[in-house]
Motif scaffolding. Structure first.
Motif, PDB file in Angstrom:
ATOM      1  N   ASP A   1       0.866  -1.189   0.000  1.00 11.96           N
ATOM      2  CA  ASP A   1       0.000   0.000   0.000  1.00 11.96           C
ATOM      3  C   ASP A   1       0.894   1.228   0.000  1.00 11.96           C
TER       4      ASP A   1
ATOM      5  N   GLU B   1     -11.262   3.604  -6.658  1.00  8.30           N
ATOM      6  CA  GLU B   1     -11.888   3.627  -7.992  1.00  8.30           C
ATOM      7  C   GLU B   1     -11.712   5.003  -8.646  1.00  8.30           C
TER       8      GLU B   1
ATOM      9  N   LYS C   1      -5.528   4.646 -11.185  1.00  3.21           N
ATOM     10  CA  LYS C   1      -5.309   3.263 -11.634  1.00  3.21           C
ATOM     11  C   LYS C   1      -4.436   3.238 -12.895  1.00  3.21           C
TER      12      LYS C   1
HETATM   13  P1  NAI Z   1     -10.328   1.378  -0.105  1.00 11.27           P
HETATM   14  O1  NAI Z   1     -10.398   2.861  -0.168  1.00 11.27           O
HETATM   15  O2  NAI Z   1     -10.884   0.673   1.097  1.00 11.27           O
HETATM   16  O3  NAI Z   1      -8.782   0.931  -0.236  1.00 11.27           O
HETATM   17  C1  NAI Z   1      -7.912   1.465  -1.187  1.00 11.27           C
HETATM   18  C2  NAI Z   1      -6.472   1.316  -0.676  1.00 11.27           C
HETATM   19  O4  NAI Z   1      -5.588   1.655  -1.746  1.00 11.27           O
HETATM   20  C3  NAI Z   1      -6.138   2.221   0.505  1.00 11.27           C
HETATM   21  O5  NAI Z   1      -5.554   1.444   1.533  1.00 11.27           O
HETATM   22  C4  NAI Z   1      -5.125   3.222  -0.087  1.00 11.27           C
HETATM   23  O6  NAI Z   1      -4.154   3.661   0.860  1.00 11.27           O
HETATM   24  C5  NAI Z   1      -4.491   2.390  -1.188  1.00 11.27           C
HETATM   25  N1  NAI Z   1      -3.841   3.156  -2.251  1.00 11.27           N
HETATM   26  C6  NAI Z   1      -4.181   4.355  -2.780  1.00 11.27           C
HETATM   27  N2  NAI Z   1      -3.340   4.679  -3.771  1.00 11.27           N
HETATM   28  C7  NAI Z   1      -2.448   3.656  -3.887  1.00 11.27           C
HETATM   29  C8  NAI Z   1      -1.328   3.411  -4.733  1.00 11.27           C
HETATM   30  N3  NAI Z   1      -0.972   4.255  -5.689  1.00 11.27           N
HETATM   31  N4  NAI Z   1      -0.629   2.256  -4.563  1.00 11.27           N
HETATM   32  C9  NAI Z   1      -0.976   1.374  -3.591  1.00 11.27           C
HETATM   33  N5  NAI Z   1      -2.034   1.564  -2.764  1.00 11.27           N
HETATM   34  C10 NAI Z   1      -2.756   2.692  -2.913  1.00 11.27           C
HETATM   35  O7  NAI Z   1     -10.999   0.837  -1.445  1.00 11.27           O
HETATM   36  P2  NAI Z   1     -11.783  -0.553  -1.676  1.00 11.27           P
HETATM   37  O8  NAI Z   1     -13.193  -0.411  -1.252  1.00 11.27           O
HETATM   38  O9  NAI Z   1     -10.949  -1.640  -1.124  1.00 11.27           O
HETATM   39  O10 NAI Z   1     -11.804  -0.621  -3.281  1.00 11.27           O
HETATM   40  C11 NAI Z   1     -10.679  -1.006  -4.041  1.00 11.27           C
HETATM   41  C12 NAI Z   1     -11.123  -1.351  -5.451  1.00 11.27           C
HETATM   42  O11 NAI Z   1     -12.034  -2.445  -5.403  1.00 11.27           O
HETATM   43  C13 NAI Z   1     -11.843  -0.231  -6.192  1.00 11.27           C
HETATM   44  O12 NAI Z   1     -11.506  -0.236  -7.544  1.00 11.27           O
HETATM   45  C14 NAI Z   1     -13.305  -0.602  -6.032  1.00 11.27           C
HETATM   46  O13 NAI Z   1     -14.126  -0.107  -7.076  1.00 11.27           O
HETATM   47  C15 NAI Z   1     -13.221  -2.121  -6.105  1.00 11.27           C
HETATM   48  N6  NAI Z   1     -14.348  -2.808  -5.494  1.00 11.27           N
HETATM   49  C16 NAI Z   1     -14.860  -2.345  -4.306  1.00 11.27           C
HETATM   50  C17 NAI Z   1     -15.973  -2.960  -3.751  1.00 11.27           C
HETATM   51  C18 NAI Z   1     -16.543  -2.448  -2.463  1.00 11.27           C
HETATM   52  O14 NAI Z   1     -17.696  -2.766  -2.163  1.00 11.27           O
HETATM   53  N7  NAI Z   1     -15.792  -1.680  -1.669  1.00 11.27           N
HETATM   54  C19 NAI Z   1     -16.597  -4.139  -4.388  1.00 11.27           C
HETATM   55  C20 NAI Z   1     -15.931  -4.577  -5.606  1.00 11.27           C
HETATM   56  C21 NAI Z   1     -14.857  -3.916  -6.125  1.00 11.27           C
END
Ligand code: NAI
Length: 322
Positions: A39, A100, A105
């Motif tokens: 992360d 997202e 991304k």
């Molecule tokens: P989240 O906000 O809980 O976690 C995202 C993580 O990515 C954070 O820990 C952040 O510090 C980290 N991050 C940010 N920039 C970064 C980088 N450049 N390199 C490495 N880490 C980085 O988000 P969540 O909910 O886990 O979603 C992640 C993906 O999964 C999104 O694309 C979302 O659309 C998808 N998704 C989410 C669902 C949901 O219900 N939350 C369901 C299905 C897919």
């Protein structure tokens, strides 16, 4: 006996350790894969490892931990990483789970494109960003696809696999096999389409639900019951197409009997709702009577939902198709 961690078949890198990244890490570890969790925020990874430990222990106590290994062994397979190069080195699969945001991304995949070899699969968890927007122009585009999970992925196994037009069939095949191996239920889309399959179905339902409530045909509470105590009961086991097949003497019989009625009703569907104004207020108030929208009540209801899904997942695994 479960094979020891040292003989784990290849490694997986999970990039982004939020809600979805944590779930993927647990799923991969449950099948014996070594997982490197990366992360951009180091404290996020520390928090993620801590919460994975707590969750796995609880799952183990309740007999719901996936896989044949105990919680400690699964935990020993997951390690944190503060360097993206180190995270993806030697990995056979990279699962991206950053927020997202298309630009974020794209930047990340461009960075990965520069450091990975020809063997790794680059997979995005994106809920709705199309592969052509995420991967076009990458040197390793053949190795890229979207693998969209459903929240919470540990209990809801579906994963939609969505290729870029240039994704190699072998990339999809490999990811399909990997998803099966970790106990998920992958489906293949042959080409990208906005909303993929799950959200297109979900939005069709939400849209008609909204119209029925907005027109005062049914209350918001009763509308939800139509799904939770009606359609949803069977949809947890069989889909809409098999429902048609079983509700007559096969699919052709169903079409013969019901197609005119279906078309008549479908022609009465109204325009896309605005999801705002008085209708939104009305639905909001009705939902708040059931679940007040403060963080505590919402969290408690989500926990209850996840417990229900966990029990349902167990029931489904016991009830093998005849
Ligand atoms: P989240 O906000 O809980 O976690 C995202 C993580 O990515 C954070 O820990 C952040 O510090 C980290 N991050 C940010 N920039 C970064 C980088 N450049 N390199 C490495 N880490 C980085 O988000 P969540 O909910 O886990 O979603 C992640 C993906 O999964 C999104 O694309 C979302 O659309 C998808 N998704 C989410 C669902 C949901 O219900 N939350 C369901 C299905 C897919």
């Amino acid at each position: 006996m479960a094979s020891p961690a040292s003989s784990a078949p290849g490694g997986v890198a999970v990039v982004g350790s939020g809600l979805i990244g944590r779930s993927w890490a647990m799923l991969f570890a449950s099948a014996g894969f070594k997982v490197k969790l990366y992360d951009i925020e180091q404290r996020q990874v520390t928090y993620a490892l801590d919460s994975i430990r707590k969750e796995m222990k609880l799952l183990e106590q309740s007999g719901s931990l996936k896989g044949s290994r105990g919680a400690e062994e699964q935990l020993s397979l997951i390690s944190s990483c503060s360097d993206i190069r180190e995270a993806v080195e030697g990995a056979l699969h990279v699962q991206e789970c950053v927020p997202e945001n298309l630009e974020l991304k794209k930047q990340l995949f461009a960075q990965l494109d520069g450091i990975v070899g020809d063997q790794v699969v680059l997979s995005s968890s994106s809920s709705c960003l199309l592969p052509t927007r995420l991967f076009s122009g990458l040197v390793h585009v053949k190795q890229c696809l979207v693998a969209h999970p459903v929240n919470p992925p540990y209990y809801v196994p579906l994963v939609e696999l969505v290729p870029h037009p240039e994704t190699a069939p072998a990339t999809v095949d490999r990811t399909y096999a990997l998803m099966r191996k970790i106990g998920q239920s992958p489906v293949r889309l042959t080409k990208e389409v906005d909303g993929f399959a799950l959200n297109r179905l979900q939005y069709a339902i939400i849209s008609e639900a909204w119209r029925l409530v907005e027109e005062g045909v049914v209350s918001p509470g009763d509308l939800d019951l139509v799904m939770s105590d009606g359609l949803g009961m069977r949809y947890a086991f069989i889909g809409p197409l098999e429902t048609m097949h079983l509700n007559a003497e096969g699919m052709l019989s169903y079409c013969g009997r019901y197609s005119e009625g279906m078309k008549r009703v479908l022609k009465t569907f109204g325009p896309v709702p605005e999801f705002s104004g008085a209708a939104a207020e009305k639905v909001h108030q009705a939902m708040c009577v059931k679940v007040p929208d403060d963080p505590e009540h919402l969290a408690a209801r989500r926990e209850w939902r996840d417990r229900c899904l966990m029990r349902l997942a167990r029931l489904k695994s016991q009830l093998q198709p005849q």
